[in-house]
Write an enzyme that holds these catalytic residues in place. Structure first.
Site, PDB file in Angstrom:
ATOM      1  N   HIS A 108       0.928  -5.871  -0.392  1.00  0.00           N
ATOM      2  CA  HIS A 108       1.700  -4.638  -0.597  1.00  0.00           C
ATOM      3  C   HIS A 108       1.361  -3.609   0.474  1.00  0.00           C
ATOM      4  O   HIS A 108       0.313  -3.634   1.096  1.00  0.00           O
ATOM      5  CB  HIS A 108       1.537  -4.087  -2.025  1.00  0.00           C
ATOM      6  N   GLU A 122       5.516  -3.300  -3.640  1.00  0.00           N
ATOM      7  CA  GLU A 122       4.909  -4.521  -4.147  1.00  0.00           C
ATOM      8  C   GLU A 122       5.744  -5.750  -3.773  1.00  0.00           C
ATOM      9  O   GLU A 122       6.888  -5.611  -3.328  1.00  0.00           O
ATOM     10  CB  GLU A 122       4.823  -4.414  -5.684  1.00  0.00           C
ATOM     11  N   ASP A 180       1.110   7.389  -1.404  1.00  0.00           N
ATOM     12  CA  ASP A 180       1.396   6.938  -2.764  1.00  0.00           C
ATOM     13  C   ASP A 180       0.398   7.530  -3.751  1.00  0.00           C
ATOM     14  O   ASP A 180      -0.567   8.187  -3.367  1.00  0.00           O
ATOM     15  CB  ASP A 180       1.389   5.397  -2.838  1.00  0.00           C
ATOM     16  N   ASN A 202      -2.200  -8.547  -2.197  1.00  0.00           N
ATOM     17  CA  ASN A 202      -0.926  -9.253  -2.395  1.00  0.00           C
ATOM     18  C   ASN A 202       0.085  -8.920  -1.290  1.00  0.00           C
ATOM     19  O   ASN A 202       1.262  -9.222  -1.408  1.00  0.00           O
ATOM     20  CB  ASN A 202      -0.331  -8.870  -3.755  1.00  0.00           C
TER      21      ASN A 202
HETATM   22  C1  F6R Z   1      -3.421   3.221  -0.932  1.00  0.00           C
HETATM   23  C2  F6R Z   1      -2.360   2.253  -0.622  1.00  0.00           C
HETATM   24  C3  F6R Z   1      -2.586   0.808  -0.743  1.00  0.00           C
HETATM   25  C4  F6R Z   1      -3.830   0.363   0.008  1.00  0.00           C
HETATM   26  C5  F6R Z   1      -4.065  -1.136  -0.132  1.00  0.00           C
HETATM   27  C6  F6R Z   1      -5.398  -1.536   0.460  1.00  0.00           C
HETATM   28  O1  F6R Z   1      -2.920   4.540  -0.781  1.00  0.00           O
HETATM   29  O2  F6R Z   1      -1.285   2.636  -0.291  1.00  0.00           O
HETATM   30  O3  F6R Z   1      -1.455   0.120  -0.275  1.00  0.00           O
HETATM   31  O4  F6R Z   1      -3.691   0.696   1.365  1.00  0.00           O
HETATM   32  O5  F6R Z   1      -4.050  -1.518  -1.476  1.00  0.00           O
HETATM   33  O6  F6R Z   1      -6.426  -0.917  -0.264  1.00  0.00           O
HETATM   34  P1  F6R Z   1      -7.919  -0.888   0.279  1.00  0.00           P
HETATM   35  O7  F6R Z   1      -7.898  -0.144   1.554  1.00  0.00           O
HETATM   36  O8  F6R Z   1      -8.700  -0.180  -0.786  1.00  0.00           O
HETATM   37  O9  F6R Z   1      -8.320  -2.313   0.454  1.00  0.00           O
END
Ligand code: F6R
Length: 240
Positions: free
Chosen positions: A138, A143, A67, A136
């Site tokens: 995701h 989301e 993403d 959350n």
């Molecule tokens: C990032 C992504 C997000 C993260 C998630 C956790 O490319 O796809 O879904 O994996 O927000 O983020 P961290 O690892 O920073 O806690």
């Protein structure tokens, strides 16, 4: 949902890196997708070490980004591209055609989605997706409320994601939309690893494990995948 609990972040990173290495050894031209964000940084470092030592040969493998924040490019500190290149691709000797990553600054987001979809289908699908989990629930930028029938698409970011995003950036930013592999892209991958580290992820990890599959917690939608591995460290497992 089977959860493997390892001692700490180092063990988590080593465990997931070994699974990626195993995938590439079994299928040298595997297409791998690894999330950006903080959680996989130790995996990147372990893979770079393994590649330098000759423990894994990535010359035939390919990588696709999970993403990106819409509007941000590699020049923007904290963009997914900047993080994944800075911690991973810049330390490997990959050819350009081995990597496909969303251009967050694209003027044509729909075409950008189709370009990434095509890269994946031209390679016969993704062999392994390695995911982090948002506060959350995701997955990528799928989301809460996410549909399960989506390939790459543009997303309006959830308020939680917008506020958590500040941890990545070196200046205040208004990120309202993202571009992401969809739940269908992820569910069609041959194997999926969901990783989580730290006590701050304990509540969402517990909810994900306990709740039935619901779009309200996108990570629960992974439960239908036949080859899902959830790997968490002890702090992230502390509410299980
Ligand atoms: C990032 C992504 C997000 C993260 C998630 C956790 O490319 O796809 O879904 O994996 O927000 O983020 P961290 O690892 O920073 O806690």
């Amino acid at each position: 949902m089977n959860v493997e609990i390892v001692d700490d972040y180092q063990a988590l990173s080593a465990t997931v890196a070994q699974r990626i290495i195993k995938t590439v050894k079994e299928k040298p031209d595997a297409l791998i997708c690894i999330a950006g964000g903080d959680t996989p940084l130790g995996v990147f470092s372990a893979l770079v070490d393994a590649s330098r030592k000759g423990d894994v040969d990535l010359t035939q493998a390919a990588f696709v980004g999970l993403d990106e924040w819409l509007g941000l490019s590699k020049a923007d500190k904290g963009s997914c591209r900047e993080m994944v290149w800075g911690h991973f691709f810049d330390h490997l000797t990959l050819r350009e055609e081995q990597i496909c990553f969303f251009d967050g600054r694209t003027a044509a987001p729909a075409e950008e989605c189709r370009r990434v979809d095509r890269f994946i289908s031209d390679r016969g699908g993704i062999s392994l997706v390695v995911l982090g989990i948002g506060m959350n629930g995701h997955i990528g930028f799928n989301e809460p409320g996410a549909a399960t029938d989506t390939y790459c698409h543009i997303v309006d970011l959830d308020a939680v994601t917008q506020s958590v995003s500040a941890k990545y950036f070196d200046q205040p930013r208004q990120v309202k939309q993202g571009i992401t592999l969809g739940m269908k892209t992820i569910l069609e991958a041959n194997s999926v690893i969901l990783m989580a580290s730290g006590e701050k992820k304990a509540a969402i990890v517990a909810q994900t494990v306990r709740e039935p599959a619901t779009p309200a917690i996108p990570a629960t939608l992974l439960k239908s995948h036949p080859r899902l591995q959830v790997v968490v460290d002890k702090p992230a497992a502390s509410r299980l």
